[in-house]
Design a protein around this motif. Structure first.
Motif, short mmCIF file in Angstrom:
data_model
loop_
_atom_site.label_atom_id
_atom_site.label_comp_id
_atom_site.label_asym_id
_atom_site.label_seq_id
_atom_site.Cartn_x
_atom_site.Cartn_y
_atom_site.Cartn_z
N ALA A 144 0.69 -1.24 0.29
CA ALA A 144 0.10 0.02 -0.08
C ALA A 144 0.85 1.19 -0.07
O ALA A 144 0.39 2.22 -0.65
CB ALA A 144 -0.89 0.13 1.25
N ALA A 145 2.24 1.15 0.51
CA ALA A 145 2.75 2.26 0.35
C ALA A 145 3.80 2.51 -0.63
O ALA A 145 4.28 3.66 -0.73
CB ALA A 145 3.88 2.09 1.75
N LEU A 146 3.99 1.47 -1.70
CA LEU A 146 4.72 1.67 -2.59
C LEU A 146 4.58 2.66 -3.54
O LEU A 146 5.36 3.66 -3.98
CB LEU A 146 4.62 0.38 -3.63
CG LEU A 146 5.73 -0.71 -3.20
CD1 LEU A 146 5.35 -2.01 -3.94
CD2 LEU A 146 6.92 -0.19 -3.29
N PRO A 147 3.25 3.04 -3.93
CA PRO A 147 2.85 4.22 -4.81
C PRO A 147 2.97 5.63 -4.19
O PRO A 147 2.97 6.66 -4.72
CB PRO A 147 1.36 4.24 -4.89
CG PRO A 147 0.99 2.53 -4.86
CD PRO A 147 1.89 2.27 -3.60
N HIS A 148 3.50 5.56 -2.72
CA HIS A 148 3.49 6.93 -2.14
C HIS A 148 4.91 7.29 -1.57
O HIS A 148 4.88 8.43 -0.86
CB HIS A 148 2.40 6.87 -0.95
CG HIS A 148 1.04 6.69 -1.45
ND1 HIS A 148 0.12 7.51 -2.18
CD2 HIS A 148 0.18 5.51 -1.22
CE1 HIS A 148 -0.75 6.72 -2.54
NE2 HIS A 148 -1.02 5.65 -1.83
N ILE A 149 5.74 6.39 -1.83
CA ILE A 149 7.00 6.54 -0.80
C ILE A 149 7.87 7.88 -1.43
O ILE A 149 8.81 8.43 -0.50
CB ILE A 149 7.85 5.38 -0.94
CG1 ILE A 149 8.41 4.99 -2.28
CG2 ILE A 149 7.22 3.97 -0.39
CD1 ILE A 149 9.41 4.14 -2.50
N PHE A 150 7.58 8.27 -2.58
CA PHE A 150 8.16 9.39 -3.20
C PHE A 150 7.42 10.85 -2.76
O PHE A 150 7.84 11.73 -3.16
CB PHE A 150 8.70 9.42 -4.42
CG PHE A 150 9.48 8.28 -4.88
CD1 PHE A 150 10.74 7.98 -4.58
CD2 PHE A 150 9.11 7.09 -5.62
CE1 PHE A 150 11.62 6.90 -4.78
CE2 PHE A 150 9.72 5.92 -5.91
CZ PHE A 150 10.96 5.99 -5.49
N GLU A 151 6.38 10.71 -1.90
CA GLU A 151 5.71 11.85 -1.72
C GLU A 151 6.29 12.65 -0.59
O GLU A 151 7.04 11.90 0.41
CB GLU A 151 4.19 11.46 -1.23
CG GLU A 151 3.48 10.84 -2.68
CD GLU A 151 1.95 10.57 -2.30
OE1 GLU A 151 1.64 10.77 -1.13
OE2 GLU A 151 1.27 9.95 -3.03
#
Length: 529
Positions: A430-437
């Motif tokens: 669930a965190a993979l799409p957001h780790i560069f935010e």
């Protein structure tokens, strides 16, 4: 070839094609239906009129000549009657036949009797009325009429069949010509109806598609950022209502986007101003904490602990301010590349040595001088430091850093690939799409961590500034893999573009390079696990 086929298929599925096809289908169905009904009625009328006229003339001729025939006519009387009736209508090419018992007489060849069907012969024997039948022959349609000759013995008595039956065989070529002419006329009318339908469909499609095309152009311009685009409203039909709705939506969207841009600009300005204003007091606080750290050994334990805590938090706050300053430069579009051709392997090794990580990281680097490219050395240092620091802090050994080149200039350019792999628990799906935010942390229970929560976001911005790509995934055997791809630009390929980069960055060196020290380059490793 494929693009042409694709455009042709799209044109066939377009609204214009569907409108034209619909008009043509309606016109064809209407023309064929109308033509079929008109043909049926006209054909019936022509044949009925011709049939009635022939039967009436045949009956009149037989009634005029029959009284002179004996009650039991012989062969000569039958031949005379047949010949007289045929001569009376010679121009109509009548074939007249007669039967009385086994006797036969005819003005036509003997095979004319073959056109008398059993149904017709049976009907003539059973009733005292004219019977007709249409028969198709090689010469065309033929009308066959059977007329039994009857007499009345007294004035009030009913008719009595004499046994003499007259037959008429007449070719209906004139009527067939009329029918064929009607078919030709209907075909021509249907063809012209289809042509007219196509013309009307094209005009109708043009009128319908004009506002649709205008709407398509307007939406494309709006997608490109031109929120002030509006449509001209003409008329009061559904398309005019659609144009009004689009204009209202565009106006509302323009107001909302303008307000959002204003608020975003204010937020960026606020972050930049706050970060800038905090640098001066933080510099003073850092100086004070340095003095206190030097004298911490002479303080009592409680005071020394408090001084250490203040010193640690001051460093954290200073790093956060530097991160925010860097982010504000990206948001304002002030970040520039100071390109220089360097040895990528040597730059990566220098980053690890400066932070004392060389012994903790398993490096797989090419030979010195084997992989050179034009990059911004300071930003490459930030990228490598944040990736490795993130793996050391949140992963598990061994941490493997590999550097390689893929692709070729003939295939659209070569790429330098930096891959950092660890053997930790990996990143939650669930965190993979957001780790560069920005400020994203996979573990929401850890509200505070050593990092600022901006490290990977700054890393991604630096990679994108180079025209590269950054991705994150979980390895099949466990652990995470962060991959950076940078285009390999060399002096021979860069040309005047790199000179423009150097010229464009000259005015922003003081601000963009203010966080370029070795210590600050490792700040903000993203807390994603």
């Amino acid at each position: 070839m494929r693009s042409a086929v694709s455009r042709a298929l799209l044109a066939l599925r377009g609204l214009r094609t569907r409108l034209v096809v619909a008009f043509v289908l309606v016109a064809v169905v209407s023309a064929l239906s109308t033509g079929a009904l008109a043909f049926r009625e006209a054909r019936t009328g022509v044949l009925q009129q011709s049939q009635d006229a022939v039967i009436r003339q045949f009956r009149d001729s037989v009634d005029a000549l029959a009284p002179a025939i004996p009650a039991e006519p012989d062969q000569a009387a039958m031949d005379s009657l047949v010949i007289q009736v045929a001569r009376a209508h010679q121009s109509q090419r009548w074939q007249v036949l007669a039967t009385y018992g086994e006797r036969r007489a005819g003005s036509a060849p003997e095979n004319a009797f073959e056109r008398l069907t059993p149904e017709l012969l049976g009907s003539v024997r059973d009733q005292a009325a004219a019977v007709f039948q249409r028969v198709s022959t090689d010469d065309g349609p033929v009308l066959v009429v059977g007329l039994p000759v009857a007499y009345r013995a007294a004035e009030n008595q009913s008719l009595t069949l004499s046994g003499l039956v007259m037959y008429l065989v007449v070719l209906q070529d004139t009527e067939q010509a009329y029918v064929q002419a009607m078919i030709t006329a209907i075909k021509d009318a249907a063809l012209w109806a289809v042509v007219l339908a196509v013309v009307l469909a094209l005009f109708a499609a043009r009128g319908v598609l004009r506002p649709v095309r205008a709407l398509r152009r307007a939406t494309r311009r709006m997608a490109e950022g031109h929120l002030d685009v509006r449509l001209a409203v003409n008329g009061s039909d559904e398309l005019a209502d659609l144009s009004r709705s689009f204009n209202d939506t565009a106006a509302a969207l323009e107001r909302s986007v303008t307000e959002l841009r204003r608020l975003e600009a204010q937020a960026r300005r606020f972050v930049a101003d706050v970060s800038h204003e905090l640098r001066t007091p933080l510099a003073a606080m850092s100086s004070v904490t340095d003095v206190l750290d030097e004298g911490a050994g002479r303080l009592d334990p409680e005071t020394a602990t408090a001084v250490g805590l203040i010193s640690e938090e001051t460093v954290r706050l200073a790093r956060l301010v530097e991160d925010l300053m860097e982010v504000s430069r990206f948001d304002a579009g002030a970040a520039r590349l100071n390109l220089d051709e360097i040895d990528l392997a040597e730059s990566v090794r220098r980053t690890l040595v400066s932070r004392g990580w060389l012994a903790e990281v398993d490096t797989r680097l090419p030979a010195p001088g084997a992989l050179r490219a034009r990059v911004d050395p300071r930003r490459l240092d930030v990228v490598v430091a944040n990736l490795v620091g993130n793996a050391l802090r949140h992963g598990a050994p061994p941490v493997v850093l590999s550097l390689s080149a893929v692709g070729g200039r003939s295939a659209g350019g070569a790429w330098a690939v930096i891959e950092v792999r660890d053997a930790g628990p990996g990143i939650p799906e669930a965190a993979l799409p957001h780790i560069f935010e920005r400020f994203y942390k996979a573990d929401t229970s850890r509200t505070r961590s050593e990092s600022s929560g901006l490290g990977l976001a700054i890393t991604a911005e630096n990679v994108r500034l180079h025209g590269g790509r950054i991705t994150a995934r979980n390895a099949d055997g466990g652990g995470s893999v962060l991959t950076v791809e940078l285009p390999l630009r060399r002096d021979s390929a860069a040309g005047t573009a790199d000179a423009g980069d150097r010229a464009g960055s000259a005015g922003s060196v003081s601000s963009a390079d203010s966080v370029g020290s070795a210590d600050s380059a490792a700040f903000g490793s993203e807390d994603v696990r």
